[in-house]
Design an enzyme around this catalytic site. Structure first.
Site, mmCIF file in Angstrom:
data_model
loop_
_atom_site.group_PDB
_atom_site.id
_atom_site.type_symbol
_atom_site.label_atom_id
_atom_site.label_comp_id
_atom_site.label_asym_id
_atom_site.label_seq_id
_atom_site.Cartn_x
_atom_site.Cartn_y
_atom_site.Cartn_z
ATOM 1 C CG HIS A 1 -27.616 -26.991 88.737
ATOM 2 N ND1 HIS A 1 -28.559 -27.905 88.320
ATOM 3 C CD2 HIS A 1 -27.718 -26.930 90.085
ATOM 4 C CE1 HIS A 1 -29.191 -28.383 89.388
ATOM 5 N NE2 HIS A 1 -28.698 -27.806 90.472
ATOM 6 C CB CYS B 1 -2.797 -19.865 88.635
ATOM 7 S SG CYS B 1 -3.999 -21.204 88.533
ATOM 8 C CB THR C 1 -37.450 -30.342 86.168
ATOM 9 O OG1 THR C 1 -36.489 -30.992 87.029
ATOM 10 C CG2 THR C 1 -38.616 -29.850 86.999
HETATM 11 C C1 BV8 Z 1 -25.641 -30.845 96.838
HETATM 12 C C2 BV8 Z 1 -25.041 -29.351 86.220
HETATM 13 C C3 BV8 Z 1 -24.722 -30.652 99.025
HETATM 14 C C4 BV8 Z 1 -23.912 -30.129 85.626
HETATM 15 C C5 BV8 Z 1 -26.433 -30.890 87.476
HETATM 16 C C6 BV8 Z 1 -30.250 -38.726 97.678
HETATM 17 C C7 BV8 Z 1 -31.487 -38.105 97.764
HETATM 18 C C8 BV8 Z 1 -31.629 -36.761 97.491
HETATM 19 C C9 BV8 Z 1 -30.522 -35.985 97.138
HETATM 20 C C10 BV8 Z 1 -29.306 -36.604 97.041
HETATM 21 C C11 BV8 Z 1 -29.155 -37.960 97.309
HETATM 22 N N1 BV8 Z 1 -27.850 -38.275 97.130
HETATM 23 C C12 BV8 Z 1 -27.169 -37.168 96.749
HETATM 24 C C13 BV8 Z 1 -28.038 -36.141 96.714
HETATM 25 C C14 BV8 Z 1 -27.730 -34.754 96.358
HETATM 26 C C15 BV8 Z 1 -27.613 -34.593 94.848
HETATM 27 C C16 BV8 Z 1 -28.847 -35.113 94.152
HETATM 28 O O1 BV8 Z 1 -29.880 -34.480 94.147
HETATM 29 N N2 BV8 Z 1 -28.712 -36.310 93.546
HETATM 30 C C17 BV8 Z 1 -29.840 -36.914 92.848
HETATM 31 C C18 BV8 Z 1 -29.318 -37.604 91.583
HETATM 32 C C19 BV8 Z 1 -30.494 -37.902 93.790
HETATM 33 N N3 BV8 Z 1 -27.491 -33.175 94.629
HETATM 34 C C20 BV8 Z 1 -26.284 -32.601 94.607
HETATM 35 O O2 BV8 Z 1 -25.243 -33.212 94.668
HETATM 36 C C21 BV8 Z 1 -26.296 -31.093 94.553
HETATM 37 N N4 BV8 Z 1 -25.413 -30.585 95.554
HETATM 38 O O3 BV8 Z 1 -26.591 -31.447 97.256
HETATM 39 O O4 BV8 Z 1 -24.637 -30.363 97.631
HETATM 40 C C22 BV8 Z 1 -23.484 -30.138 99.642
HETATM 41 C C23 BV8 Z 1 -23.604 -29.150 100.629
HETATM 42 C C24 BV8 Z 1 -22.456 -28.695 101.242
HETATM 43 C C25 BV8 Z 1 -21.186 -29.204 100.875
HETATM 44 C C26 BV8 Z 1 -21.085 -30.169 99.863
HETATM 45 C C27 BV8 Z 1 -22.238 -30.643 99.251
HETATM 46 C C28 BV8 Z 1 -25.805 -30.610 93.190
HETATM 47 C C29 BV8 Z 1 -26.750 -31.068 92.115
HETATM 48 C C30 BV8 Z 1 -26.401 -30.400 90.782
HETATM 49 C C31 BV8 Z 1 -25.889 -31.440 89.804
HETATM 50 N N5 BV8 Z 1 -25.651 -30.768 88.515
HETATM 51 N N6 BV8 Z 1 -26.207 -30.218 86.341
HETATM 52 C C32 BV8 Z 1 -24.121 -30.418 84.162
HETATM 53 O O5 BV8 Z 1 -25.224 -30.200 83.619
HETATM 54 O O6 BV8 Z 1 -23.144 -30.860 83.528
HETATM 55 S S1 BV8 Z 1 -27.764 -31.896 87.584
HETATM 56 C C33 BV8 Z 1 -28.609 -31.999 86.085
HETATM 57 O O7 BV8 Z 1 -29.665 -32.978 86.250
HETATM 58 C C34 BV8 Z 1 -29.407 -30.775 85.731
HETATM 59 O O8 BV8 Z 1 -28.723 -29.591 85.972
HETATM 60 C C35 BV8 Z 1 -30.652 -30.867 86.546
HETATM 61 O O9 BV8 Z 1 -30.556 -30.210 87.763
HETATM 62 C C36 BV8 Z 1 -30.718 -32.308 86.906
HETATM 63 C C37 BV8 Z 1 -32.084 -32.843 86.606
HETATM 64 O O10 BV8 Z 1 -32.294 -32.726 85.291
HETATM 65 P P1 BV8 Z 1 -33.682 -32.181 84.717
HETATM 66 O O11 BV8 Z 1 -33.447 -30.758 84.405
HETATM 67 O O12 BV8 Z 1 -34.841 -32.504 85.561
HETATM 68 O O13 BV8 Z 1 -33.688 -33.032 83.403
HETATM 69 P P2 BV8 Z 1 -34.019 -34.566 83.243
HETATM 70 O O14 BV8 Z 1 -33.384 -35.018 81.983
HETATM 71 O O15 BV8 Z 1 -33.739 -35.306 84.518
HETATM 72 O O16 BV8 Z 1 -35.595 -34.528 83.046
HETATM 73 C C38 BV8 Z 1 -36.116 -33.849 81.912
HETATM 74 C C39 BV8 Z 1 -37.605 -33.812 82.110
HETATM 75 O O17 BV8 Z 1 -38.175 -33.059 81.063
HETATM 76 C C40 BV8 Z 1 -38.243 -35.202 82.066
HETATM 77 O O18 BV8 Z 1 -39.163 -35.304 83.132
HETATM 78 C C41 BV8 Z 1 -38.969 -35.214 80.706
HETATM 79 O O19 BV8 Z 1 -40.181 -35.941 80.777
HETATM 80 C C42 BV8 Z 1 -39.273 -33.755 80.531
HETATM 81 N N7 BV8 Z 1 -39.406 -33.328 79.138
HETATM 82 C C43 BV8 Z 1 -38.670 -33.716 78.067
HETATM 83 N N8 BV8 Z 1 -39.082 -33.003 76.982
HETATM 84 C C44 BV8 Z 1 -40.049 -32.146 77.400
HETATM 85 C C45 BV8 Z 1 -40.274 -32.351 78.771
HETATM 86 N N9 BV8 Z 1 -41.179 -31.660 79.485
HETATM 87 C C46 BV8 Z 1 -41.902 -30.725 78.827
HETATM 88 N N10 BV8 Z 1 -41.759 -30.472 77.498
HETATM 89 C C47 BV8 Z 1 -40.856 -31.158 76.757
HETATM 90 N N11 BV8 Z 1 -40.722 -30.876 75.448
#
Ligand code: BV8
Length: 242
Positions: free
Chosen positions: A115, A151, A188
């Site tokens: 990302h 630009c 994640t």
């Molecule tokens: C795309 C960058 C297509 C920006 C991020 C419906 C179903 C499925 C998919 C979709 C849907 N509707 C839409 C979609 C697609 C969408 C998506 O997946 N949406 C989700 C919300 C359903 N995906 C996209 O849009 C992607 N692009 O599909 O494009 C396309 C193709 C052609 C043409 C046009 C389009 C792009 C997705 C990227 C988004 N960008 N980040 C920024 O950061 O500012 S997402 C962001 O959240 C992160 O980068 C990461 O990827 C994502 C998930 O976060 P996690 O890393 O998992 O973190 P989170 O906080 O959620 O969880 C933390 C975990 O750690 C927890 O479980 C916790 O318990 C645990 N934890 C905490 N502490 C600890 C720990 N574990 C161990 N030890 C610890 N100490």
């Protein structure tokens, strides 16, 4: 392996979801300056091209706050162990969703940044004169809403927003990494695609799979072993048992 925001949590980088997550379902009233303030924004309020089109200043305020927060963070033991594994074993590859670059600062080899990085910018107009991305680690940035030096158009954080495609090269490298014997999904919520799909690919390839997380996620029922615990402690224990 696939890493998420949980790997950086011990460094003080706010995660997105979960009890202390940045993103919750309520909308925000004012521009905040703390985690509590920003956590009232939804992902769709900020990490999308539409949000940037609508209010580039608000989106840049969020990224400026995240850059300032993360600038004060250091890699933790989870990053250190993962980096050591990649230095010892060139077969060990890391696919990260994180944009904080803490894996980079820990010296991780063979890293795929799915990302992008919030320390890099790109031209919103993708002008021909500008490189695809450029690095600027200044905190704060010289302007609250940076412009492209080539630009003069708006500059944007060089991260992948929701609804934007991932870099095909990164996706290919991640898919290649998932064709492995052992696949770890660490810190994640397994809720964002296509990042979450690489565990499925590893299983199809016949890999032994394990999850390290504080909580149960959609991946927990798919892996061979689900280890509940902080990544920085579990990885340290695995390294110590070597
Ligand atoms: C795309 C960058 C297509 C920006 C991020 C419906 C179903 C499925 C998919 C979709 C849907 N509707 C839409 C979609 C697609 C969408 C998506 O997946 N949406 C989700 C919300 C359903 N995906 C996209 O849009 C992607 N692009 O599909 O494009 C396309 C193709 C052609 C043409 C046009 C389009 C792009 C997705 C990227 C988004 N960008 N980040 C920024 O950061 O500012 S997402 C962001 O959240 C992160 O980068 C990461 O990827 C994502 C998930 O976060 P996690 O890393 O998992 O973190 P989170 O906080 O959620 O969880 C933390 C975990 O750690 C927890 O479980 C916790 O318990 C645990 N934890 C905490 N502490 C600890 C720990 N574990 C161990 N030890 C610890 N100490």
């Amino acid at each position: 392996m696939l890493t998420g925001a949980g790997v950086s949590a011990a460094s003080g980088v706010p995660t997105f979801r979960g009890p202390h997550g940045l993103w919750s379902s309520t909308s925000a009233q004012t521009t905040p300056s703390t985690v509590e303030g920003w956590r009232r924004y939804r992902a769709t309020d900020l990490a999308t091209p539409d949000a940037f089109t609508r209010d580039p200043a608000l989106v840049w305020e969020w990224y400026a706050w995240r850059r300032a927060t993360i600038a004060a963070c250091r890699p933790n033991r989870a990053h250190e162990v993962i980096a050591a594994w990649t230095m010892r074993n060139p077969q060990c590859r890391v696919v990260t969703q994180n944009v904080d670059d803490l894996h980079v600062r820990a010296g991780t080899q063979c890293l795929v940044r799915l990302h992008g990085s919030l320390w890099e910018l790109s031209c919103w107009q993708r002008c021909a004169a500008s490189p695809r991305t450029w690095r600027d680690e200044r905190v704060p940035l010289p302007a609250p809403v940076p412009t492209c030096p080539h630009c003069g158009a708006l500059a944007r954080p060089a991260v992948v927003w929701f609804g934007e495609p991932l870099d095909p090269g990164a996706v290919e490298a991640a898919a290649d990494a998932a064709a492995c014997d052992v696949f770890l999904t660490i810190g994640t919520s397994a809720s964002v695609y296509p990042a979450a799909s690489f565990l499925h690919a590893a299983r199809r390839h016949g890999a032994f799979t394990a999850e390290i997380n504080l909580e149960t996620t959609p991946a927990s029922s798919m892996v061979d072993v689900a280890i509940q615990g902080p990544a920085e402690e579990v990885l340290d224990a695995i390294e110590a048992a070597r």
